[in-house]
Scaffold this motif. Structure first.
Motif, PDB file in Angstrom:
ATOM      1  N   VAL A  21       3.938 -12.059   0.496  1.00 32.13           N
ATOM      2  CA  VAL A  21       4.039 -10.658   0.091  1.00 32.13           C
ATOM      3  C   VAL A  21       4.408  -9.770   1.289  1.00 32.13           C
ATOM      4  CG1 VAL A  21       2.684  -8.684  -0.733  1.00 32.13           C
ATOM      5  CG2 VAL A  21       2.487 -10.879  -1.876  1.00 32.13           C
ATOM      6  N   ASP A  44      -1.385  -7.713  -8.052  1.00 29.89           N
ATOM      7  CA  ASP A  44      -0.226  -7.933  -8.914  1.00 29.89           C
ATOM      8  C   ASP A  44       0.907  -8.623  -8.161  1.00 29.89           C
ATOM      9  OD1 ASP A  44      -1.536  -6.756 -11.026  1.00 29.89           O
ATOM     10  OD2 ASP A  44      -0.540  -4.810 -10.802  1.00 29.89           O
ATOM     11  N   ARG A  45       1.137  -8.234  -6.910  1.00 32.63           N
ATOM     12  CA  ARG A  45       2.248  -8.783  -6.128  1.00 32.63           C
ATOM     13  C   ARG A  45       1.969 -10.203  -5.644  1.00 32.63           C
ATOM     14  NH1 ARG A  45       5.838  -4.725  -4.056  1.00 32.63           N
ATOM     15  NH2 ARG A  45       5.200  -2.652  -4.724  1.00 32.63           N
ATOM     16  N   SER A  46       0.700 -10.504  -5.354  1.00 37.98           N
ATOM     17  CA  SER A  46       0.356 -11.788  -4.742  1.00 37.98           C
ATOM     18  C   SER A  46      -0.147 -12.832  -5.729  1.00 37.98           C
ATOM     19  CB  SER A  46      -0.709 -11.579  -3.662  1.00 37.98           C
ATOM     20  OG  SER A  46      -1.928 -11.133  -4.239  1.00 37.98           O
ATOM     21  N   GLU A  86      -2.511  -3.235  -6.780  1.00 34.21           N
ATOM     22  CA  GLU A  86      -1.077  -3.473  -6.534  1.00 34.21           C
ATOM     23  C   GLU A  86      -0.868  -4.773  -5.762  1.00 34.21           C
ATOM     24  OE1 GLU A  86       1.319   0.554  -5.912  1.00 34.21           O
ATOM     25  OE2 GLU A  86      -0.623   0.575  -4.879  1.00 34.21           O
ATOM     26  N   LEU A  87      -1.703  -5.000  -4.741  1.00 33.79           N
ATOM     27  CA  LEU A  87      -1.577  -6.233  -3.975  1.00 33.79           C
ATOM     28  C   LEU A  87      -1.901  -7.446  -4.843  1.00 33.79           C
ATOM     29  CD1 LEU A  87      -0.951  -7.676  -1.341  1.00 33.79           C
ATOM     30  CD2 LEU A  87      -3.320  -7.239  -0.609  1.00 33.79           C
ATOM     31  N   ARG A 140       1.274  -0.366   3.733  1.00 35.07           N
ATOM     32  CA  ARG A 140       2.222  -0.295   2.614  1.00 35.07           C
ATOM     33  C   ARG A 140       1.773   0.699   1.541  1.00 35.07           C
ATOM     34  NH1 ARG A 140       5.877  -4.557   3.071  1.00 35.07           N
ATOM     35  NH2 ARG A 140       5.234  -6.214   4.471  1.00 35.07           N
ATOM     36  N   ARG A 142      -2.271  -4.014   4.021  1.00 37.76           N
ATOM     37  CA  ARG A 142      -2.237  -3.389   2.694  1.00 37.76           C
ATOM     38  C   ARG A 142      -2.144  -1.870   2.821  1.00 37.76           C
ATOM     39  NH1 ARG A 142      -6.038  -1.304  -0.530  1.00 37.76           N
ATOM     40  NH2 ARG A 142      -7.784  -2.137   0.666  1.00 37.76           N
ATOM     41  N   TRP A 162      -0.653   0.285  -0.581  1.00 35.98           N
ATOM     42  CA  TRP A 162      -0.966  -0.414  -1.822  1.00 35.98           C
ATOM     43  C   TRP A 162      -2.464  -0.375  -2.105  1.00 35.98           C
ATOM     44  CZ3 TRP A 162       2.058  -5.482  -0.400  1.00 35.98           C
ATOM     45  CH2 TRP A 162       3.431  -5.249  -0.532  1.00 35.98           C
TER      46      TRP A 162
END
Length: 197
Positions: A70, A40-42, A37-38, A31, A28, A33
């Motif tokens: 991700v 939201d992406r995962s 943010e993680l 990147r 994490r 993040w």
């Protein structure tokens, strides 16, 4: 991967759990993040991600699969990043065994991935009645071969369901959800060959 209940900060933790937690936090951070943010992406909650990174929980196979998707890794690649350096010969007593705390799924990395090599072999074990589902592939288009060694496995790939008995093999490219179910009465043991696209 097992560890204590978190009541004692000095309790003994499985070293793989601790290294996995650190690696998840590092991925994490690499990147840049935030936990939000993680999340939201995962599709995994911030609190669950935070607890996994602090080694307060053992992540489930489903959670690891979402994080692998991700980060663009297979589960074996992620787990190999927390193991000792890869060797050409991997003795049975040196193979990493990871257990999903939610389903009891046991995953043995028979041939951990190495840089430059695209295929890997994993051994899976599910007790009678166990159910394991993934909502997405860790890497779209991943090629998989599943060879049942003992017992019966009901495998659902997308909209197709296959009942496999000892000796049966199925192969496919993975684009969507999968479900592994052991209808019993005995446990199922199978070999999974994974080939990156």
């Amino acid at each position: 991967m097992k560890h204590g209940d978190g009541g004692d900060p000095d309790d003994s933790r499985d070293p793989i759990d601790a290294r996995l937690a650190a690696r998840l936090a590092a991925l994490r951070a690499e990147r840049g993040w935030s936990l939000g943010e993680l999340a939201d992406r995962s599709g995994v909650s911030r609190s669950t991600l935070s607890r996994a990174e602090r080694c307060e929980i053992s992540p489930t196979a489903s959670l690891l699969n979402r994080l692998c998707a991700v980060h663009g890794r297979t589960m074996s690649q992620l787990l190999s990043e927390v193991e000792a350096t890869s060797a050409q010969v991997v003795r049975a007593d040196e193979q990493t065994v990871w257990t999903d705390p939610a389903s009891g799924f046991e995953r043995r990395s028979v041939s951990p991935p190495q840089a430059g090599l695209r295929a890997e072999v994993v051994e899976g074990h599910l007790d009678a009645g166990a159910d394991l589902s993934y909502d997405r592939p860790p890497v779209p288009g991943l090629e998989q071969h599943i060879w049942v060694l003992e017992g019966t496995l009901t495998l659902t790939v997308g909209d197709s369901e296959h009942t496999l008995h000892a000796g049966d093999c199925v192969r496919f490219r993975l684009w969507g959800p999968t479900r592994f179910h052991c209808p019993g009465p005995e446990p199922v043991r199978y070999a999974l060959v994974v080939v990156e696209p």
